[in-house]
Scaffold this active site. Structure first.
Site, PDB file in Angstrom:
ATOM      1  CG  ASP A 101      -0.140  -0.006   2.531  1.00 10.65           C
ATOM      2  OD1 ASP A 101       0.472   1.032   2.840  1.00 10.65           O
ATOM      3  OD2 ASP A 101      -0.106  -1.030   3.234  1.00 10.65           O
TER       4      ASP A 101
ATOM      5  CD  GLU B 275      18.600 -26.610 -14.494  1.00  8.33           C
ATOM      6  OE1 GLU B 275      17.410 -26.947 -14.619  1.00  8.33           O
ATOM      7  OE2 GLU B 275      19.296 -26.929 -13.509  1.00  8.33           O
TER       8      GLU B 275
END
Ligand code: GLA
Length: 745
Positions: A540, A620
């Site tokens: 917020d 990876e």
């Protein structure tokens, strides 16, 4: 007779008297207090592309008569009647309980004599301008009770954002009670309004709900105290034509800058007007205001755009980057976080090797998450240790400074996790300060994640919580980042400190939190601080003014993250969105997705990794390295560019978004296939936005050895990419493509 018997006798006597006879009579006369007439006028609050108009009538009543595109000279609104006969039902700029009360109140005051009527009239207004911001203060007064109210409108001119808040002053001689003190009331003309708002819980934050407003009151709110954005987020979008569009139509975005209980109500009244009242939730909070005291409400942030939800979000983001987020728009480092890779089980050796791996993949920071502290009640699980913020030397005998220095020696920054508002019952702190714990006398103090919450209304607790931050960052001069967590909401609400003034609790907890944040920023302006609350339960604009970023969600699964990030981006700028690549099967959902897809989803926010790198293969690691390198090349766009959402994961199998530089010469485009149904719809056409139609852009696919997209490396005009056919072909679910667009010289 003993004192106790005397008291008992007096009570019995009182009980025998009928209650009506005990009430204090009030003096009623037909005399009324004079309200000075005023010169009718219109007051405009203006930004570059919007106008809010307040109309003051001859009685001094202030109404909101316009919010939207500029309507020219505001004086034209003088006499503009929106309230039928006598203008009695006109849309009050700050409706009060009392007077010509029309059903929905922004202000409800109880006076010391029990009266609950307030009538506010215009006394004056003033306008002050500073660097791109114009502040209009409209002063109102109740001539019977001497209550004064300032309606304050801060217009952020280039951003098209208006902040509204209210200052309430008790200028009477007696104490009063604020039973509701909203931040703002906004009236909109009759029409069809589609409300988009956000709900969610742990690992499903910022999901989207949409509803067409009807003739009743729709309320979004929370009463959970903290973790207020679990449930509903204090923000919304309003599509003024009744249907949602990313690109077209009048759209209003609103967000309340408050991290506690909030309430936003949308009432369509009998005149078909929409009235939005937003502010602190009055639940259990009849706030006492002594004679001479004032109360300032949190700010309600509004923006209006005629370019749909996309336009409204971009206004909000631009404002947030400049004013609403601590150092908003600043590029924050990529990182490896230890949580999902190590949880509570690590030693110095584990951490050093993670740092080595992070450095070798090109990451820029290592963050030591939970589990590093508490000696007598060691934090080896979530059952103990919160509150005892000393290093657990059984795990890290060399101390934090050693780890931080090692990270720096490898060219990495260093960050550390705290959860300073909390305490485990199994801790020294809980034993030493039982009175610091939120509780209600005589009742069980309920645990959540085995923890209690500290009472931030108490200044001693505020000192302690600030001290946790202060002491932790003093463990090493090489601490660059803090992850501030807050993993539970308030239950059994109550404060030992507040005594019989428990009505202050919910408001002063949040004010206490902000006091601590203010001290944190005064002393440590440059430390990057992440706001985490079991993921995104404290997203917020109240907290963001103190924090650099948020942990968007504990959900690190790329598939479900797509929706969480999409929803978050409707109101909050992508620069705050912490987004990590984690292991598969995903620890929250069990979903298995390709590593590239996970990188491409995380790269739409502040990219990080959260896994044990030693489980990655060399191949990876090489892919990770490539994705991190390419991210560094375009991340300025993610942090400070304009976001255009091209295709929603809520209603499409294909999800896409792009970020465009302010000069429109560079952009990065993310496209994802979330569900693959058949080969005939493999070639989804995305229409790009925000580009200059005249410019020619070289389009290059990133994060691949060699692109299989037919147009890779070619130049296309902005017009073609926006109106023609940009159609990367997907052949599988959970695959993705990222493109960099660079304008030809
Ligand atoms: C919360 C956070 C996680 C992690 C854990 C540690 O759940 O959201 O990211 O920090 O706490 O206990």
């Amino acid at each position: 007779m003993k004192l106790r018997s005397l008291l008992l006798a007096a009570m019995l006597l009182l009980a025998a008297v009928p209650s009506e006879a005990r009430r204090k009579p009030q003096k009623f006369t037909h005399e009324t207090v004079d309200i000075p007439a005023v010169q009718p006028r219109a007051i405009a609050v203006e930004t570059a592309g919007t106008q809010l108009v307040l109309q003051v009538d001859a009685r001094g009543t202030v109404n909101t008569v316009h919010y939207g595109a500029p309507a020219g000279d505001p004086a034209q609104f003088i006499g503009f009647n929106q309230g039928g006969h006598h203008n009695f039902d006109a849309p009050s700029a700050y409706p009060t309980a009392g007077g010509r009360f029309n059903g929905q109140d922004a202000l409800h005051v109880r006076y010391s004599d029990g009266n609950q009527n307030t009538e506010l009239y215009y006394t004056s207004h003033e306008v002050q301008a500073r660097d791109g911001v114009t502040t209009t203060t409209v002063r109102l007064k109740d001539y019977v009770t001497a209550l004064e109210v300032d309606l304050v409108y801060d217009a952020y001119v280039p951003e098209d954002v208006i902040l509204m808040h209210t200052v309430i002053r008790n200028c009477g001689k007696k104490d009063i009670e604020l039973r509701n003190a909203a931040s703002a009331s906004l009236n909109l003309t009759p029409g069809k309004y589609l409300l988009t708002h956000f709900y969610g819980g742990w690992a499903t934050e910022m999901q989207i709900d949409q509803t067409l407003l009807t003739h009743d009151t729709k309320v979004i709110e929370t009463r959970r105290g903290t973790q207020t954005t679990q449930g509903n987020n204090p923000s919304f979008l309003l599509s003024c034509g009744g249907s949602f569009s990313e690109t077209d139509g009048e759209t209003i975005a609103g967000a309340l800058a408050w991290s506690g209980n909030f309430r936003i109500s949308f009432e369509i009244d009998q005149s078909d007007r929409l009235n939005i009242v937003s502010g602190i939730n009055p639940f259990a909070s009849a706030y006492p205001l002594r004679a001479g005291q004032s109360f300032t409400t949190p700010e309600m942030i509004y923006t209006w755009s005629c370019n749909g939800a996309g336009g409204a979000s971009r206004n909000m983001h631009r404002w947030a980057r400049k004013y609403g987020v601590w150092k908003g728009g600043q590029v924050n480092p990529t990182l490896l976080n230890s949580w999902e890779g190590a949880y509570f089980s690590f030693t110095t050796e584990t951490l050093l090797r993670m740092i080595d791996d992070a450095a070798s993949m090109g990451l820029e920071m290592f963050v030591l998450d939970d589990g590093w502290f508490a000696r007598e009640h060691p934090r080896n699980s979530d059952k103990a240790g919160l509150g005892d913020w000393e290093v657990n030397t059984d795990k890290i005998p060399e101390g934090i400074d050693y780890i931080a220095k090692y990270a720096h020696s490898k060219g990495l920054k260093f960050g550390i996790w705290i959860e300073p508002e909390m305490v485990n019952p199994d801790s020294n702190l809980a034993a030493e300060h039982p009175d610091w714990i939120v509780q209600s006398p005589g009742r069980e103090i309920y645990q959540s994640r085995n923890q209690w919450i500290l009472d931030l209304t108490n200044p001693a607790v505020q000192d302690f919580v600030f001290g946790v931050f202060d002491r932790t960052v003093s463990l090493s001069p090489d601490i660059d980042y803090v992850k501030w967590d807050s993993n539970r909401r308030i239950m059994s609400f109550g404060s030992p400190y507040l005594g019989d003034e428990q009505d202050r609790f919910f408001v002063e907890y949040i004010q206490g939190l902000y006091n601590v944040c203010r001290r944190m920023r005064e002393k440590y302006p440059d430390i990057v601080v992440q706001c985490c609350s079991a993921g995104g339960s404290r997203i917020d604009y109240g907290s963001m003014r103190w924090f650099n970023e948020v942990w968007t969600s504990d959900n690190t699964d790329a598939i479900t993250r797509a929706r969480i990030q999409w929803g978050t981006s409707l109101i909050y700028p992508p620069c705050v969105m912490g987004s990590h690549v984690s292991a598969v099967p995903n620890h929250q959902t069990g979903n298995v997705t390709p590593l590239k897809f996970r990188f491409d989803v995380a790269a739409a926010g502040r990219l990080g990794m959260e896994l044990q790198p030693k489980t990655l293969t060399d191949e990876e690691k090489a892919l990770a390295d490539r994705c991190i390198q390419s991210y560094k090349g375009y991340r300025d766009l993610v942090f400070d560019g304009d976001l255009y959402r091209l295709s929603s994961p809520f209603d499409s199998d294909f999800y896409s978004l792009m970020y465009v530089s302010a000069d429109r010469r560079r952009a990065v485009v993310f496209c994802y296939c979330l569900r693959f149904q058949n080969h005939s719809i493999g070639g989804h056409v995305f229409r790009m936005q925000g580009l200059d139609p005249e410019l020619r852009y070289t389009v290059s696919e990133l994060n691949v050895d060699s692109s299989r997209w037919w147009g890779n490396g070619r130049q296309f005009s902005g017009a073609f990419l926006s109106n023609g056919g940009f159609n990367p072909v997907f052949k599988k679910a959970n695959t993705s493509m990222v493109f960099l667009l660079e304008a030809a010289e």
